[in-house]
Every structure is written in structure tokens, then in C-alpha cells.
Motif scaffolding. Sequence first.
Motif, PDB file in Angstrom:
ATOM      1  N   LYS A  69       0.841  -1.203   0.000  1.00 46.45           N
ATOM      2  CA  LYS A  69       0.000   0.000   0.000  1.00 46.45           C
ATOM      3  C   LYS A  69       0.877   1.254   0.000  1.00 46.45           C
ATOM      4  O   LYS A  69       0.599   2.204  -0.726  1.00 46.45           O
ATOM      5  N   GLY A  72       2.224   1.868  -3.372  1.00 49.69           N
ATOM      6  CA  GLY A  72       1.236   2.089  -4.423  1.00 49.69           C
ATOM      7  C   GLY A  72       1.046   0.891  -5.337  1.00 49.69           C
ATOM      8  O   GLY A  72       0.628   1.043  -6.483  1.00 49.69           O
ATOM      9  N   GLU A  74      -1.231  -1.590  -5.926  1.00 47.61           N
ATOM     10  CA  GLU A  74      -2.592  -2.056  -5.677  1.00 47.61           C
ATOM     11  C   GLU A  74      -2.808  -3.494  -6.151  1.00 47.61           C
ATOM     12  O   GLU A  74      -3.587  -4.236  -5.558  1.00 47.61           O
TER      13      GLU A  74
END
Length: 148
Positions: A69, A72, A74
Amino acid sequence: MISTTIDQEIKQAMLAKDQAKLRGLRAIKAAILLAKTEKGHAEELDQDAEIKILQKLVKQRKESATIYKEQGREDLLLVEQEEIDVISQFLPQQLDQAAIEAVVVRIIAETGATSIKEMGKIMGVANKELAGKADGKLIGEIVKAKLA
């Protein structure tokens, strides 16, 4: 036993072509098999040992999810979350914070602890009583807050 249930669930996930569930189930099976061979015996693990293994798997995935997380990622975060969901299905229902606080307050009253110096004693009793039902880190935070 969790291990026998896992084998049946793997078969069902394969038939349903549920890749996310299959990944999580295979991770559980691998961890249980590894634990059996580490101890050097062929006998079955008891349910408490299996629950500890599952808790460890969930903790590892939560740590990975946090890192993903922050970076970044995802796509990788989603994979970890899917596995956490699958593994968590085999864990006992987790207590909410209010229930954990109630148990901690009762333990503090029973032991007569009054200062943070007695945190170790309280943690020992609380971890034993709440094993599998609450995260150790959360228990520690609550004990520290109540003794402060």
C-alpha cells in the motif's frame, strides 16, 4: 482438524476455478506441512498449533499488504487481501476492542496489578486466555493503556 478441511476446500476451489481461494488454501496447506516436518514427527498438529500457524500467515500477509500500500502496488495489495480473507475463514472469531478491554480489566483486577512494571505478568495471562481470539499487539496496547 483444519488440515483435513483444507484438503476438501482445495478440491472445491479447483473445481470452481477460484484462483484466489486456491492460493490461500495452498499457503495454509504448505505452512501446516512445513510445521509437521520441522518438528520431526508424523503425528497430527493439535488445533491450537494450527491456529497459531494461520495467525502467523495472516500477520505476514498484513505486513506485506502494508508495504504494498505504501508503495502504491494495488495489484499486489489485492492478492494479499484475498489471501487474508481466505485464511481468516479458518480462524476463530476475533474479539472486538471492547471485549478485549473487558477481559484485560478483569485480569488486572484478579491479579491486583497496579503499575506498568507488572505488564509482563498481565500479558502472560491475557495472551493465554485470548489466544487465537485477539492480536497480541492490540492486547499489549490495551494492557499498557490500562496500567498507565
